[in-house]
Design an enzyme around this catalytic site. Structure first.
Site, mmCIF file in Angstrom:
data_model
loop_
_atom_site.group_PDB
_atom_site.id
_atom_site.type_symbol
_atom_site.label_atom_id
_atom_site.label_comp_id
_atom_site.label_asym_id
_atom_site.label_seq_id
_atom_site.Cartn_x
_atom_site.Cartn_y
_atom_site.Cartn_z
ATOM 1 N N LYS A 49 0.850 -1.184 0.000
ATOM 2 C CA LYS A 49 0.000 0.000 0.000
ATOM 3 C C LYS A 49 0.888 1.237 0.000
ATOM 4 O O LYS A 49 1.806 1.358 0.815
ATOM 5 C CB LYS A 49 -0.886 0.021 1.243
ATOM 6 C CG LYS A 49 -1.957 -1.037 1.242
ATOM 7 C CD LYS A 49 -2.715 -1.094 2.552
ATOM 8 C CE LYS A 49 -3.580 0.109 2.757
ATOM 9 N NZ LYS A 49 -4.425 -0.014 3.983
ATOM 10 N N ILE A 50 0.590 2.146 -0.929
ATOM 11 C CA ILE A 50 1.375 3.369 -1.077
ATOM 12 C C ILE A 50 0.401 4.532 -1.219
ATOM 13 O O ILE A 50 -0.521 4.478 -2.043
ATOM 14 C CB ILE A 50 2.293 3.274 -2.315
ATOM 15 C CG1 ILE A 50 3.270 2.108 -2.135
ATOM 16 C CG2 ILE A 50 3.031 4.584 -2.548
ATOM 17 C CD1 ILE A 50 4.108 1.796 -3.344
#
Length: 185
Positions: free
Chosen positions: A54-55
């Site tokens: 997740k970014i």
């Protein structure tokens, strides 16, 4: 936020979750610069084959997504609040994008309208990025997500139960059982 609620150490928790879950597991990178995000993402991806990193949607995050995609590391671009952000995520090669529909609703925007715009854009350009409807706040978010063709919804178990529980179902079952008692055995 979810990890903080457990009180567990990520180094112990993440591998356990990845073993239990039969499917993608999103683990969040917390760096704010592309190099730091990429370094952390590589470590997270090494935990298990089902890890998706997740970014957050931001300039440095998009740079990291582009680099990680080139390396074959799957990404989930989070904290997405507009269709234009989702467009950039897909252009960078994100595997998933997560519009936070409930949070948008909370501040007076129509979260599912943003998700619908994302679906239209992705269909227009044949982007392969999958849409994860995040921050689901009620069953109608799930219905709307299905109607627009979102790929995934993340929701609390209490909302999942609401999908199959309906007062008319209970009334119908009760009526059927009362009628069944009258049938000669």
């Amino acid at each position: 936020s979810h990890v903080a609620k457990t009180g567990a150490r990520p180094a112990e928790l993440y591998p356990e979750i990845c073993r239990i879950v039969d499917g993608p597991v999103s683990l969040e990178a917390v760096g704010l610069e592309a190099d730091a995000i990429v370094k952390e993402a590589r470590s997270l991806a090494a935990i298990a084959d089902n890890v998706v990193v997740k970014i957050p949607i931001m300039k440095e995050g998009l740079i990291a997504v582009k680099r990680l995609t080139a390396e074959g590391i799957r990404t989930n671009v989070t904290t997405t609040f507009s269709a234009l952000q989702a467009l950039l995520a897909a252009k960078a090669g994100a595997t998933y994008v997560s519009p936070f529909v409930g949070r948008l609703d909370y501040v007076g925007h129509r979260g599912m309208e943003v998700a619908e715009q994302i679906r239209t854009i992705y269909d227009n350009y044949d982007f392969q990025t999958q849409i994860i409807i995040a921050a689901v706040r009620h069953p109608l978010h799930v219905l709307d997500a299905a109607l627009i063709g979102a790929d995934i919804c993340t929701l609390y178990f209490e909302f999942l139960k609401m999908l199959y529980q309906h007062p008319m179902t209970d009334v119908s079952i009760e009526a059927f059982l009362k009628d069944w008692e009258k049938v000669p055995k």
